[in-house]
Design an enzyme around this catalytic site. Structure first.
Site, short mmCIF file in Angstrom:
data_model
loop_
_atom_site.label_atom_id
_atom_site.label_comp_id
_atom_site.label_asym_id
_atom_site.label_seq_id
_atom_site.Cartn_x
_atom_site.Cartn_y
_atom_site.Cartn_z
N SER A 132 0.82 -1.21 0.00
CA SER A 132 0.00 0.00 0.00
C SER A 132 0.86 1.26 0.00
CB SER A 132 -0.90 0.00 1.24
OG SER A 132 -1.51 1.25 1.44
N GLU A 134 0.28 3.59 1.82
CA GLU A 134 0.36 3.97 3.23
C GLU A 134 1.71 3.60 3.83
OE1 GLU A 134 -1.83 5.50 5.35
OE2 GLU A 134 -3.23 5.92 3.72
N TYR A 156 -1.88 0.43 10.12
CA TYR A 156 -2.10 -0.26 8.85
C TYR A 156 -0.86 -0.18 7.97
CZ TYR A 156 -3.79 -1.09 4.10
OH TYR A 156 -3.93 -1.56 2.82
#
Length: 334
Positions: A132, A134, A156
Site C-alpha cells: 500500500s 500507506e 495499517y
C-alpha cells in the site's frame, strides 16, 4: 511457462473489491480460480459474496482463516496453485488506529502464514503481496517510487511494511517467486461503504434521490493518488508473469484532494456539495500523511502497464452505480 488455460490461481480476499476484479480477470484468461473465504453463517454468505455473485459458479471456494495456519496449509496442499494472490487484510486505515492489535495480527501474522504454507506445500507457486501507498507515510520525496524510504504513519501502514519485508525475505532466503505491488489508492463501485470514496458517492446519490440531506466528512484537504481497481489487478497479474520477481509501484501519478472528489461526485448529480456537507473532527485521522502520488514508471517500462480510466470517469462511474443501487432497493451493483 504454462499456458493460462492450464494454471490454477489461489486468491485470499476473493470476496473483496480487488479479489473480485482479479477473479474475473483470471477467469477470462482461462485460469482455474480458487478463493479462500472465512466460515460464516449461511445467512451471511450472500452478503459477503455479492461482488462475485455473477460468476461464483465458476469459482472454487475454500473455507480457511488467516488466523489458522493449518487451514491455510490444507487449502494450499489441496489446490497446489501456480499463482497465489494475497489480498486479504484489515484494510480500513481509520479503523486501524482503534484496533491496532487486530490489524497487526491479521495483516502480519496472516501474511506470514500464507507465505509459510506456500513454501511448505507449493514452493513453485508464484506469490503476490498487496502492499500500500500507506507504507510511505510521511514520504521524503514526491512522487514515490520503489526506492523511496518507508515512513508509515498508521498501524495499517506499519503492518503493510512488515508484509512487504516478509515477502522480500521469502524471496531472498527461501527462493520463492514472491513480489509486492505497492498499490496506491484504487476505487470502484465495488469499494466497501466504510471507505471515504464510496461514502461520498453513495451519499451524493442518496441526497440526489431525497433519501438524506447531509454527509459528514473529516479532512477535505487530504490528497491521494486514485486509480481504478479493475485496472490495478491487471498489474498484479503481470507481475507474476515476469522472468524475475521484482516489486512495483502501481499508481496513476496524479494527485487529487478529498474536496475535489466530493465536488465532482456532487456535480455529477447536479448538486452543490457545500450545501450538503458537515465537517466532523472525529473523522480526521490522528496522524495525517503527506500527499502521496506514485511514480509507476517501472511498471510502465517492464510490465507495459498504464492506467487509462481518468479520475473524473472513476468518480462518475461510482456515482452512477450508487444511483442505480439506491433507485432499486436490494440491488448491489457490479
Amino acid at each position: 511457462m504454462r499456458k493460462e488455460s492450464d494454471k490454477k490461481a489461489l486468491i485470499t480476499g476473493i470476496t473483496g473489491q480487488d479479489g473480485s476484479y482479479l477473479a474475473e480477470l483470471l477467469l477470462d484468461k482461462g485460469y482455474e480460480v480458487h478463493g479462500i473465504v472465512r466460515k460464516t453463517a449461511p445467512e451471511d454468505r450472500g452478503r459477503r459474496t455479492w461482488r462475485i455473485s455473477r460468476f461464483i459458479d465458476r469459482l472454487k471456494l475454500h473455507e480457511a482463516s488467516l488466523d489458522n495456519y493449518r487451514s491455510l496449509e490444507s487449502v494450499v496442499e489441496k489446490v497446489k496453485p501456480d499463482e497465489c494472490y494475497h489480498l486479504a487484510a484489515q484494510s480500513f486505515v481509520f479503523h486501524s488506529f482503534k484496533e491496532e492489535h487486530a490489524t497487526l495480527r491479521t495483516n502480519i501474522d496472516g501474511t506470514l502464514r500464507v507465505l509459510s504454507a506456500i513454501k511448505t506445500r507449493a514452493p513453485e507457486c508464484r506469490f503476490f503481496f498487496a502492499g500500500s501507498s500507506e507504507m510511505f507515510g510521511n514520504a521524503v520525496q514526491s512522487p514515490q517510487n520503489e526506492d523511496t524510504p518507508f515512513q508509515p504513519r498508521s498501524v495499517y501502514g506499519i503492518s503493510k511494511v512488515a508484509g512487504y519485508h516478509l515477502t522480500r525475505n521469502y524471496r531472498e532466503a527461501h527462493g520463492l517467486f514472491a513480489v509486492s505491488g505497492i498499490l496506491f489508492n484504487h476505487e470502484s463501485p465495488r469499494r466497501g461503504p466504510q471507505f471515504v470514496t464510496r461514502k461520498i458517492t453513495s451519499h451524493a446519490a442518496r441526497i440526489k434521490l431525497g433519501l438524506m440531506e447531509k454527509i459528514r466528512l473529516g479532512n477535505l484537504d487530504a490528497k491521494r493518488d486514485w486509480g481504478h481497481a479493475g485496472e490495478y489487478v491487471e498489474a498484479m497479474w503481470r507481475m507474476l508473469q515476469q522472468e524475475e520477481p521484482q516489486d512495483y509501484v502501481v499508481a496513476t501519478g496524479k494527485c487529487h484532494s478529498v474536496r475535489e472528489f466530493v465536488e465532482l461526485a456532487f456535480r455529477s448529480v447536479g448538486l452543490d456539495y457545500q450545501k450538503h456537507i458537515e465537517i466532523d473532527q472525529k473523522l480526521v485521522r490522528p496522524s495525517e500523511i503527506t500527499p502521496l502520488v506514485g511514480d509507476a514508471s517501472k511498471a510502465r517500462r517492464l510490465l507495459h502497464w498504464r492506467p487509462s480510466i481518468t479520475f473524473c470517469d472513476l468518480v462518475r462511474e461510482m456515482v452512477e452505480a450508487d444511483l442505480l443501487e439506491n433507485s432499486e432497493p436490494g440491488r448491489q451493483c457490479c
